[in-house]
Enzyme design. Structure first.
Site, PDB file in Angstrom:
ATOM      1  N   SER A 238      91.316  24.204 -17.076  1.00 38.12           N
ATOM      2  CA  SER A 238      90.718  25.121 -16.115  1.00 38.12           C
ATOM      3  C   SER A 238      91.687  26.262 -15.797  1.00 38.12           C
ATOM      4  CB  SER A 238      90.345  24.313 -14.868  1.00 38.12           C
ATOM      5  OG  SER A 238      89.669  25.107 -13.950  1.00 38.12           O
TER       6      SER A 238
ATOM      7  N   HIS B 296      82.944  20.069 -16.880  1.00 37.56           N
ATOM      8  CA  HIS B 296      84.155  20.883 -16.854  1.00 37.56           C
ATOM      9  C   HIS B 296      85.412  20.076 -17.154  1.00 37.56           C
ATOM     10  CE1 HIS B 296      86.503  24.359 -15.939  1.00 37.56           C
ATOM     11  NE2 HIS B 296      87.093  23.805 -14.893  1.00 37.56           N
TER      12      HIS B 296
ATOM     13  N   ASP C 153      79.139  23.795 -19.278  1.00 34.76           N
ATOM     14  CA  ASP C 153      80.203  23.851 -18.266  1.00 34.76           C
ATOM     15  C   ASP C 153      79.869  24.993 -17.318  1.00 34.76           C
ATOM     16  OD1 ASP C 153      82.480  24.136 -16.768  1.00 34.76           O
ATOM     17  OD2 ASP C 153      83.872  24.168 -18.484  1.00 34.76           O
TER      18      ASP C 153
END
Lengths: 834, 246, 114
Positions: free
Chosen positions: B76, B228, B200
């Site tokens: 991320s 995610h 996602d």
């Protein structure tokens, strides 16, 4: 229970916990969802559907739980919920908002359990959803309250810090700095500026700003129509919430808000107390802070802002008092330091110089002291640039005319204050200063300046009196020392030298004297009176007269000293003076001397080295403790002997023992044996004392008789030719050479020496020219030799003339260039003895 | 291999992944400041007000442990942090693995960039964060404040993973979701792998595609895993992808 | 600097230069400069040497220059020397023109004025 006698009604009914499990699932008071690990909904209960308005078909197999959330909660789901569930296998009481079919949002609390298959791989997720509408509402309130509390807490923290800073700020500038820093953290202001009122100048001074580029941030008169000045006059808080409000009330503010893209402005007067108190509230300044967005201030915030204004006002008030006190202290310290510094200088010019150098830059950027002394007056100035002379002249004239200070006023085009320097009602001169315009508490400043002028006047007057006395003493001493020393007698030559202390000292009491007691008896004396200044000079004059009166053909040195001892009974200031006194019989060449506490004379006879005369010693004049039996010593001197009398300044140094001083003097004296007598004493003083000496020096050198043979060495310096000539003139006269011959020999000798200096030593400033003169009954012979480069008579007309003069004035001239230089041998027949 | 957790979690999120590399690589795990067991006092508003500050933290870890040939694995937001660190000191890094990267989360109408979110979504997410920390922080208080005589307290607590200091979490969220690092991508000189999950929402496929197109020497791999956090939901696939690229 | 040796006044038409003391290599140049500076506009110049106690060739050089300069400009000059004395001796030894030398200041002044 049956024992109680009450019938068991439950046995008639279906047990309430005996629900159909299916029904229980569907209609449970919470939503149930079963999803695949990726969140795809595979089962959902009726309760959830009812809450959200979705049909089962909408959800099953089509939507993921995540998809039902608000976008923000989707992020939360992905970043918090899902990872946690994967890691822990369960999550509890996660607050999420579910978006219903009709877009309504349903606040929920969610618990989920992850169920893994036999391999440990995630199989399904069971999720229980609680309707948390009320609870979330309550939580929101809690949160808002908490936020408010936190923001208020931060504000309080900021203000507490500011108040602490204010309390610690000793100066107005630091108070301003501290206040200026408050609005941004406390109220999220974009920038702030602070203006302080200068009552003396009736100005609102822009002191500091966190962003000086915003707004019309500059000084303004207190009477200005601008918003800041208006608020300062009104003395209460103004919040201009919008640009439109500003347009309506303060056009200048609207203009600057537009320019700096501000939407709200707060103008806070800094006061010494609450605004609602009648009277006693002084506005000391204005704090202006602004916001980029339109900002509504809550009552709480307004209260805090007002409080800030009072805190700042009180701190300013206190700091101003501190400032004043500190300035007063600084001023009085400055006065004390200046007075001390002036005391260190005795001379008027130096005092004046030191004064202006102290005043600038400490209290002024330019200063000038003008004293009405002497024909030209005295002017010293420092700093710059100098103001307009015509205006300054006018103001100076006014100050002298009125004998009162003329203070600078803003905008007078000069900016200078002129203070008359008055002592005992007389204007001695003026002190003009130009100070920085920022002179708050100008009244105190004026008092300070007047005080300064008083001290300066006194210091200048004292220096002037000192100068006067010093001038009198100097004149007195000069007149006594300059008295004619007997000369033009071929039997002796007296050479004297007086050198005043180089450092700025008062006149000392050293003196010399030489006089003829009878036609054949010469007296020479050097003495030193205790003390300095005009009294010492006077005493010296009295002693000198006393010696002249006491000297007689019969008395002799010892009797003379006894007379001086008696003299002290009447003139006490002469007590403990030291004197060396010698009488010379010019017929017999006998010297009789006596030393009363004085340094021994130094005798250099033509043969041998210098000797100190250590006989005939007794105590200083009028000494009570010393041996006052006055004794004298008589000795015969060879012709050509040199006797040196001197005062202690010649050899005494704090840094070395006295016998070392004696040694050095004897050595130097010997070295100068062949130097012309003229200039000998000055040369000795120069060598031994130098220019920088704190004591006066007196020397007297007596040459007795005429040397048979004159030998002199002089440096390659034209100035020395005159000294040589003086010696030779005396020597020739001493041997009875007639004037015509004397002049001719002097001319030839001078030309020969000049020739050596100009040509032999043209490139050697350290060359030495030796001169030897012998005399017989019929002839004078002069030999001048150098070790320079001889170039022979060329087409140099000037030198040709010099050589011509030598040939013309002498009978016999020969050049000898055998050695490493040139020797001129010149002879002239003496005329008939006259 | 240096593993950097993404926003909202801590180093625990790597626990299904790291064992696969244990034998071949030195594994370095850490928590971003404010997360997990990090030293909260190290947080500086000035430094951590931008991702560059977090990148500096990475470089400090690299320097202090004298790490070389680092394979940086960032999930991320940490993917971008790793990119920034590798731009600063490329000689330290031999590869960057970006899991669900996004250089900018908010759509940019001006140039048609799609990040997936509106500004208001982010604000709402922050609210959501608040709702959850309200209950959470009171329960966690003893732990945060340090309770040496009851060490078990931390263990007992639910949601005990991924603890974050709420205040820092808010700020980190702002920094994360409001940053725009698109202009930095072309400066990356270190080879990189982009792992893109299906579906996602945080980093949609268009964003992964954008990252790939704007990054030199980048390899793009689409995973079957959804969501995610493939490192949690599909660790094997994630491991396989990284291994194949290595 | 040179005040002890040279001073100036006027006598009728002429600028009068008083010299005194010893004039030699050491001071002749300085004295010459001062005299030239004071006499550039003079119509006639009288140099009184009666108080000079010594004059060497450098002094002679100085006088020679001043005389030459005034001659070039057609201005009259007289050197006043005593009946005896060092200056007269030196100038005579250097064979200065008899018409330049005068023994009496008044007479010389009258000569120039006429």
């Amino acid at each position: 229970m049956s024992e109680s006698g009450v019938p068991d009604v439950t046995s008639e009914l279906r047990l309430p916990w005996d629900d159909d499990p299916e029904d229980l699932y569907e209609h449970a008071p919470c939503g149930y969802l079963t999803t695949l690990p990726d969140g795809t909904i595979v089962r959902v209960n009726e309760t959830f559907l009812t809450w959200t308005g979705y049909s089962r078909a909408d959800l099953i197999g089509h939507r993921r739980f995540r998809d039902l959330l608000t976008p923000g909660d989707q992020i939360y789901h992905e970043t918090h919920y899902a990872p946690l569930l994967m890691m822990q296998g369960e999550v509890h009481e996660i607050a999420l908002e579910v978006v219903g079919a009709d877009r309504r949002r349903l606040p929920t609390l969610v618990n989920s359990v992850l169920e893994r298959g036999p391999t440990g791989a995630p199989r399904i997720i069971r999720t229980m959803v609680f309707n948390a509408t009320e609870r979330r509402g309550y939580e929101r309130e809690l949160l808002a309250a908490r936020r408010a509390a936190e923001s208020s807490e931060q504000r309080v923290r900021v203000l507490q810090q500011i108040v602490a800073d204010l309390a610690a700020a000793p100066t107005e500038a630091e108070v301003a700095e501290a206040v200026l820093r408050a609005p941004e953290p406390a109220f999220q202001a974009a920038s702030s500026s602070i203006y302080l009122i200068d009552p003396e100048r009736d100005l609102l001074v822009a002191v500091a700003s966190t962003d000086p580029t915003t707004g019309n941030w500059d000084d303004m008169p207190c009477s200005s129509t601008r918003a800041v000045a208006e608020v300062a006059r009104r003395g209460d808080l103004h919040v201009i919430g919008t640009l439109a409000e500003a347009e309506a009330h303060f056009p200048d503010l609207a203009e600057s808000m537009r320019r700096s893209e501000r939407r709200s402005v707060v103008l806070l007067p800094l006061t010494t107390g609450p605004a609602d108190e009648q009277g006693g509230v002084a506005v000391l300044g204005v704090l202006a802070f602004s916001f980029r967005d339109e900002r509504t201030l809550t009552d709480g915030e307004l209260r805090v802002i007002r409080l800030l204004g009072q805190q700042a006002g009180q701190a300013l008030d206190r700091a101003r008092l501190y400032d004043d006190a500190r300035r007063r202290e600084e001023r009085s310290e400055f006065l004390a330091r200046t007075t001390r510094a002036l005391d260190e200088e005795h001379r008027l010019l130096q005092r004046a110089r030191r004064l202006v150098e102290r005043v600038v830059p400490e209290i002024a950027d330019w200063a000038l002291v003008r004293l009405q002394v002497g024909p030209a007056g005295l002017v010293e100035h420092h700093g710059g640039p100098a103001p307009d002379p015509a205006r300054l002249g006018a103001r100076t004239a006014e100050a002298i005319e009125t004998a009162a200070p003329v203070f600078a006023i803003d905008g007078d085009g000069l900016g200078c204050t002129v203070l008359p320097l008055i002592v005992r009602g007389r204007v001695l001169g003026t002190l003009a200063v130009r100070m920085a315009p920022d002179r708050r508490g100008a009244e105190a400043e004026r008092l300070f300046l007047v005080d300064l002028a008083d001290r300066v006047a006194l210091a200048c007057e004292n220096a002037r009196l000192y100068e006067q006395e010093r001038a009198i003493a100097r004149t007195l001493q000069r007149s006594l020392l300059a008295a004619d020393v007997p000369g033009a007698d071929p039997r002796f030559v007296v050479e004297t030298h007086y050198q005043a202390a180089a450092q700025d000292m008062e006149v000392g009491g050293d003196w010399y004297d030489a006089f003829l007691i009878t036609a054949n008896k010469l007296a020479v004396v050097v003495g030193d009176v205790v003390g300095r200044g005009i009294e010492a000079a006077t005493t010296m004059g009295q002693l000198r007269s006393a010696i002249r009166a006491l000297a007689s053909a019969e008395n002799g040195p010892a009797r003379l000293l006894e007379g001086l001892d008696r003299f002290c009974d009447r003139v006490d200031s002469a007590r403990m003076s030291t004197v060396v006194y010698a009488e010379v019989d010019l017929l017999s060449s006998e010297v009789t001397y006596a030393c009363a506490g004085h340094l021994p004379p130094l005798l250099h006879e033509p043969a041998g080295s210098p000797q100190y005369l250590l006989d005939a010693r007794s105590a200083p004049i009028g000494s009570r403790a010393g041996d006052r039996r006055r004794v004298e010593h008589r000795m015969r001197l060879a012709a050509g002997s040199r006797l040196l009398l001197y005062t202690d300044g010649l050899i005494e140094r704090r840094t070395r023992p006295i016998d070392r001083g004696f040694e050095i003097l004897a050595r130097e004296y010997a070295r100068l044996r062949d130097a012309p007598l003229k200039g000998l004493t000055a040369g000795l003083a120069d060598t031994l004392v130098g220019r920088d000496h704190s004591d006066d020096v007196c020397l007297l050198c007596l040459t007795l008789g005429t040397e048979e043979r004159l030998e002199r060495s002089i440096g390659a310096d034209p100035v020395q030719i005159a000294l040589l000539r003086a010696d030779m003139r005396g020597w020739l006269a001493g041997h009875g050479v007639d004037t015509e011959c004397l002049n001719a020999v002097l001319l030839a000798c001078s030309e020969a020496v000049a020739n050596s200096i100009e040509h032999g030593y043209a490139h050697d400033p350290f060359g030495v020219v030796d001169v030897a003169a012998t005399i017989s009954a019929g002839t004078v012979e002069i030999r001048v030799s150098d070790r320079g480069r001889w170039r022979g008579p060329g087409n140099d007309v000037a030198r040709g003339r010099g050589l011509q003069l030598i040939y013309e004035s002498m009978d016999d001239v020969a050049f000898d260039r055998a050695g490493d230089g040139t020797m001129v041998i010149m002879r002239r027949h003496r005329g008939e003895p006259s | 291999m240096l593993f950097a957790h993404g926003y909202g979690c801590d180093q625990n999120m790597w626990r299904f992944v790291t064992p696969a590399f244990q034998d071949t690589h030195r594994i370095v795990l850490f928590d971003h400041v404010g997360n997990g067991k990090s030293d909260l006092s190290a947080y500086r508003d000035s430094r951590h007000g931008s991702l560059a500050g977090y990148a500096e933290d990475i470089l400090e870890i690299v320097q202090e442990n004298d790490l070389r040939d680092v394979i940086f694995v960032g999930h991320s937001v940490s993917a971008m942090i790793g990119v920034l660190a590798a731009i600063r000191e490329p000689e330290r890094f031999s590869g960057i693995v970006m899991i669900g990267p996004s250089p900018r989360y908010i759509d940019d109408e001006a140039d048609g960039y799609v990040g997936g979110f509106l500004h208001s979504d982010i604000e709402q997410m922050l609210e959501s964060l608040d709702s959850n920390y309200l209950g959470w922080s009171s329960a966690m208080a003893p732990v945060i404040m340090g309770n040496p005589d009851r060490p078990e307290l931390g263990e007992e607590l639910t949601n005990s993973f991924c603890r974050t200091d709420p205040e820092i979490a808010r700020k980190f969220a702002r920094v994360t979701f409001l940053s725009d690092n698109r202009a930095d991508l072309p400066d990356l000189r270190v080879p990189s792998l982009i792992l893109q999950c299906a579906d996602d929402v945080i980093a949609p496929a268009v964003v992964g595609d954008y990252v790939h197109k704007n990054t030199q020497e980048s390899t793009f791999m689409a995973l079957n895993a959804t969501g995610h956090c493939p490192n949690l939901s599909a660790p094997e696939e994630t491991v396989d992808a990284i291994k194949s690229w290595l | 600097m040179t005040d002890q040796w040279v001073s100036f006044s006027r006598r009728g038409m002429a600028d009068l230069v008083h010299l005194k003391g010893e004039i030699d290599l050491a001071n002749a140049n300085d004295i010459g400069r001062v005299i030239v500076a004071h006499t550039t506009a003079a119509n006639a110049v009288l140099i009184d040497l009666t108080a000079v106690s010594f004059l060497d060739s450098a002094g002679v050089r100085l006088l020679d220059y001043i005389v030459g300069d005034l001659d070039d400009r057609g201005k009259p000059i007289r050197l006043v020397v005593g009946e005896r004395g060092a200056a007269r001796m030196t100038l005579q030894l250097c064979a200065f023109r008899a018409d330049l030398l005068a023994t009496d200041l008044e007479r010389a002044a009258t000569d120039l004025g006429g």
